[in-house]
Design a protein around this motif. Structure first.
Motif, short mmCIF file in Angstrom:
data_model
loop_
_atom_site.label_atom_id
_atom_site.label_comp_id
_atom_site.label_asym_id
_atom_site.label_seq_id
_atom_site.Cartn_x
_atom_site.Cartn_y
_atom_site.Cartn_z
N SER A 26 2.40 -4.06 1.96
CA SER A 26 1.12 -4.45 2.57
C SER A 26 0.07 -4.69 1.49
O SER A 26 -0.76 -5.60 1.62
CB SER A 26 0.65 -3.39 3.58
N TYR A 27 0.11 -3.90 0.42
CA TYR A 27 -0.81 -4.11 -0.71
C TYR A 27 -0.60 -5.50 -1.30
O TYR A 27 -1.55 -6.25 -1.48
CB TYR A 27 -0.59 -3.03 -1.79
N CYS A 28 0.65 -5.84 -1.61
CA CYS A 28 0.95 -7.14 -2.21
C CYS A 28 0.61 -8.28 -1.26
O CYS A 28 0.10 -9.32 -1.69
CB CYS A 28 2.40 -7.23 -2.66
N ALA A 29 0.86 -8.10 0.03
CA ALA A 29 0.51 -9.14 1.01
C ALA A 29 -0.98 -9.43 0.97
O ALA A 29 -1.39 -10.60 1.02
CB ALA A 29 0.94 -8.71 2.41
N HIS A 30 -1.81 -8.39 0.85
CA HIS A 30 -3.25 -8.58 0.78
C HIS A 30 -3.66 -9.28 -0.52
O HIS A 30 -4.46 -10.22 -0.51
CB HIS A 30 -3.96 -7.23 0.90
N SER A 33 -2.57 -12.88 -0.44
CA SER A 33 -3.43 -13.63 0.49
C SER A 33 -4.76 -14.02 -0.18
O SER A 33 -5.22 -15.15 -0.03
CB SER A 33 -3.69 -12.78 1.73
N ASP A 34 -5.35 -13.09 -0.92
CA ASP A 34 -6.60 -13.40 -1.63
C ASP A 34 -6.40 -14.52 -2.64
O ASP A 34 -7.19 -15.46 -2.70
CB ASP A 34 -7.13 -12.15 -2.36
N HIS A 62 -9.79 -8.83 -9.70
CA HIS A 62 -8.34 -9.01 -9.69
C HIS A 62 -7.83 -9.27 -11.10
O HIS A 62 -8.62 -9.47 -12.03
CB HIS A 62 -7.96 -10.19 -8.79
#
Length: 148
Positions: A26-30, A33-34, A62
């Protein structure tokens, strides 16, 4: 790229979790997405040989690592605005090429990644490399140990 993903730590800089473009947590998905929003708005096609992370600091939000060769990556510390800013909802990123760029040199032994040196000043890194016989752990501004 997946060998380089995971959690890294440095006592002064804190933790950073690197994701490959294939990251499924879920961390990587966020994070992905950014970056996808910013990349889509810029129209630039990004290479698959990269690592990405959220890393909120006063100079960035980031980290973007672009594979150069072997265990070397170009470092960019951008401030991402994936939902735009103010009334303008167009995604964008900002980074100062004088202070928000560098290099990451990973230490890989027997196929296992042990960590990376964050290098922001090449002249200083070269001087350190000569004094430390080129040891990767000693050349950077900071050393990040791979935790997992």
């Amino acid at each position: 790229m997946d060998a380089y993903t995971g959690l890294y730590t440095n006592v002064g800089y804190g933790n950073i979790t690197l994701c490959s473009p294939n990251g499924t947590s879920s961390y990587c998905a966020h994070v992905l997405s950014d970056f996808a929003a910013v990349d889509a708005a810029s129209g630039e096609q990004q290479a698959e040989t990269r690592l990405l992370a959220a890393w909120p600091r006063f100079w960035s939000t980031h980290v973007r690592m672009l594979h150069i060769s072997d265990s070397t990556f170009r470092l960019i510390f951008p401030a991402l605005f994936p939902r735009g800013y103010g009334l303008n909802k167009t995604a964008f990123e900002y980074y100062d090429t004088a202070v928000s760029m560098g290099r990451a040199e990973f230490l890989v032994e027997d196929g296992q990644v042990h960590g990376f040196a964050m290098i922001t000043d090449e002249v200083v890194a070269e001087a350190r490399a000569q004094r430390a016989s080129g040891l990767v752990r000693e050349i950077g501004d900071a050393w990040f140990d791979k935790v997992q």
